[in-house]
Each structure stands twice: as C-alpha cells, then as structure tokens.
Scaffold this motif. Structure first.
Motif, PDB file in Angstrom:
ATOM      1  N   THR A 112      47.443   6.356  48.300  1.00  0.00           N
ATOM      2  CA  THR A 112      47.878   5.118  47.187  1.00  0.00           C
ATOM      3  C   THR A 112      47.050   5.457  45.767  1.00  0.00           C
ATOM      4  O   THR A 112      48.437   5.879  45.307  1.00  0.00           O
ATOM      5  N   VAL A 115      48.140   9.411  44.144  1.00  0.00           N
ATOM      6  CA  VAL A 115      49.479   9.338  43.778  1.00  0.00           C
ATOM      7  C   VAL A 115      49.216   8.772  42.508  1.00  0.00           C
ATOM      8  O   VAL A 115      49.974   9.428  41.990  1.00  0.00           O
ATOM      9  N   CYS A 127      59.069  14.441  42.243  1.00  0.00           N
ATOM     10  CA  CYS A 127      58.679  13.447  43.321  1.00  0.00           C
ATOM     11  C   CYS A 127      59.399  12.578  44.085  1.00  0.00           C
ATOM     12  O   CYS A 127      60.018  12.260  44.361  1.00  0.00           O
ATOM     13  N   VAL A 129      59.073  11.428  47.873  1.00  0.00           N
ATOM     14  CA  VAL A 129      57.963  10.292  49.940  1.00  0.00           C
ATOM     15  C   VAL A 129      58.877  10.743  50.502  1.00  0.00           C
ATOM     16  O   VAL A 129      59.977  10.321  50.884  1.00  0.00           O
ATOM     17  N   GLU A 131      58.516  10.378  54.416  1.00  0.00           N
ATOM     18  CA  GLU A 131      57.939   9.518  56.485  1.00  0.00           C
ATOM     19  C   GLU A 131      58.770   9.490  57.733  1.00  0.00           C
ATOM     20  O   GLU A 131      59.794   9.568  57.338  1.00  0.00           O
ATOM     21  N   ALA A 145      56.012   3.663  52.304  1.00  0.00           N
ATOM     22  CA  ALA A 145      56.707   4.918  51.622  1.00  0.00           C
ATOM     23  C   ALA A 145      56.698   4.057  50.496  1.00  0.00           C
ATOM     24  O   ALA A 145      56.541   5.006  49.170  1.00  0.00           O
ATOM     25  N   LEU A 148      53.535   3.456  48.908  1.00  0.00           N
ATOM     26  CA  LEU A 148      53.130   5.346  47.663  1.00  0.00           C
ATOM     27  C   LEU A 148      54.452   5.467  46.394  1.00  0.00           C
ATOM     28  O   LEU A 148      53.698   6.265  45.479  1.00  0.00           O
ATOM     29  N   GLY A 149      55.625   5.055  46.666  1.00  0.00           N
ATOM     30  CA  GLY A 149      56.629   5.397  45.662  1.00  0.00           C
ATOM     31  C   GLY A 149      56.161   4.143  44.518  1.00  0.00           C
ATOM     32  O   GLY A 149      56.302   4.938  43.240  1.00  0.00           O
ATOM     33  N   TYR A 162      63.585   9.226  48.049  1.00  0.00           N
ATOM     34  CA  TYR A 162      63.551   8.940  49.572  1.00  0.00           C
ATOM     35  C   TYR A 162      63.557   9.514  50.108  1.00  0.00           C
ATOM     36  O   TYR A 162      64.203   9.843  50.708  1.00  0.00           O
ATOM     37  N   HIS A 174      53.421  10.476  56.210  1.00  0.00           N
ATOM     38  CA  HIS A 174      53.817  10.266  54.906  1.00  0.00           C
ATOM     39  C   HIS A 174      53.282  11.443  53.730  1.00  0.00           C
ATOM     40  O   HIS A 174      51.987  11.507  53.529  1.00  0.00           O
ATOM     41  N   VAL A 176      53.698  12.891  49.470  1.00  0.00           N
ATOM     42  CA  VAL A 176      54.587  12.867  48.708  1.00  0.00           C
ATOM     43  C   VAL A 176      54.581  14.434  48.200  1.00  0.00           C
ATOM     44  O   VAL A 176      52.664  14.713  47.761  1.00  0.00           O
TER      45      VAL A 176
END
Length: 226
Positions: A112, A115, A127, A129, A131, A145, A148-149, A162, A174, A176
């Motif tokens: 995290t 990222v 970018c 993400v 999963e 997800a 992290l986003g 996503y 996951h 990224v």
C-alpha cells in the motif's frame, strides 16, 4: 478466518482466547478449550482486552458497540461496510483503539505504501488495479483493491481503474499497474494461504490492545518507520 484465528492463537504463548462467537448456535459450548457462543449472546461476553472481528457487514455493529461500551480495542477485517458503519468506526475511535483493514497481510500493508509513492512519482501514468479471488467472494472490487486504489488516488489525485476476476479457489491476487508510452510498472501481491491474514490480525491485536483511543491503519501500527 475464525478457524484460522483460533488455531494460530492456540500456538502462541502471548495470547489467550476467552471466547469465540459465530452467526449460528455452536454444536457444543467448549471446543478445544475455548467457550463458543452465538452472536446473539455477545452482550454476555467475558472480560477481554481486544476483540477480533471477521464477519459480515450485518454482524459488525454489535461487535463495535460491545467494544465501545466496555472501552476495549477492536481489530476488524470485515469488508463491504456502509458509509454509516465507517462513520461509526470514526466515532468509536474517540473512545477506543480501532484497527480496520481490508487485508491483514503484512505484505499488502507494505504494498500500500509502495503504491502511494509510485503514484506520486508517476502522476501522468495510467493506473489500474486488477484483483482475482475465488468464486465465492461476493464483493467486487475487493476491499483490498479499493484500499490500494485509495492509496494510488492519494498519490496521483485521481482514482485508478478497477478490474475483478472470480475463478476457482484463488486466495487473493492484487496487481497495481502504472503504464505510459513504452513502459509499464507492476506492483503485485499474491496470497497462497489464508493463514497470513489471521497471523496479521493476531499481531495487530497484540499491538493495539493497550493503545490510546484512535483509528489505526495496519501499516502505521506494524511499520511505524515505513
């Protein structure tokens, strides 16, 4: 998760489980030395220092209320919470220590932060993400997800895209991805055993049990110098 928490806690000398609660009535009152109860009996819980909650959104409120009423810490990994439930966590954190995380893997806690830093360093890049989880997982994108986003959004000022996959018995993956013309950067975490989440939650419980009131993130709790 409940079974993993009980099994792994029993292997440690620095933890003592005083009771376990589940949605339905347990088949017997004492299993492997631990008293078991239905969630409807939660108000009669014995004395404890910290509660660990991995339930469903509809089971979260009674646990938070119990901890707030008794002034005890809470570690929760329940995902899919409503905005009202998130507000209730912030409210409770004025009086108790609360850790909420979508994922209790220590690797994801470090991911995290990576990222966030990558997003800040590459503001003009696309970018995404992505999963992947087992077919029984209900929420999509996963709570991890979205977490992290949110870290990427802090770094770059806008939400990523996503994508979710549900297949077989995938524990959790996951990715990224940051992409620009001619190059791509991928930060990936793969979980191959659910025990990692239980171990992380137990470590968080040990650290937060006697902390001052407040809402704590897993990374700041486990890696304060990260």
């Amino acid at each position: 998760m409940g079974q993993a928490l009980l099994r792994l806690a029993a292997e440690r000398g620095d933890l003592s489980v005083v009771a376990a609660y589940s949605r339905s009535q347990p088949p017997q009152r004492v299993i492997d030395g631990v008293p078991h109860f239905a969630v409807g009996e939660l108000s009669g819980a014995p004395e404890f220092d910290v509660a660990i909650d991995f339930s469903l959104p509809q089971g979260f409120d009674p646990v938070l209320a119990l901890c707030a009423a008794r002034g005890k810490a809470l570690v929760s990994g329940t995902t899919g919470l409503s905005s009202a439930q998130n507000a209730a966590i912030n409210d409770a954190a004025n009086g108790i220590a609360v850790v909420w995380a979508a994922n209790y893997s220590l690797g994801v806690a470090v991911l995290t932060e990576l990222v966030r830093r990558a997003a800040a360093a590459l503001p003009g890049w696309d970018c995404d993400v992505v999963e992947a989880h087992h077919t029984r997982k209900l929420d999509a994108p996963s709570g991890t997800a979205l977490h992290l986003g949110a870290a990427a959004a802090i770094g770059r000022g806008e939400e990523p895209h996503y994508a979710s996959l549900r297949a077989g018995d995938i524990v959790g993956e996951h990715t990224v991805q940051f992409a620009a013309a001619g190059e791509r950067l991928e930060l990936i975490h793969r979980a191959t055993n659910r025990d990692i989440f239980a171990r992380g939650a137990l470590e968080a419980a040990l650290r937060v049990a006697h902390q001052a009131p407040g809402r704590y993130g897993l990374a700041e709790l486990m890696f304060p110098n990260l």
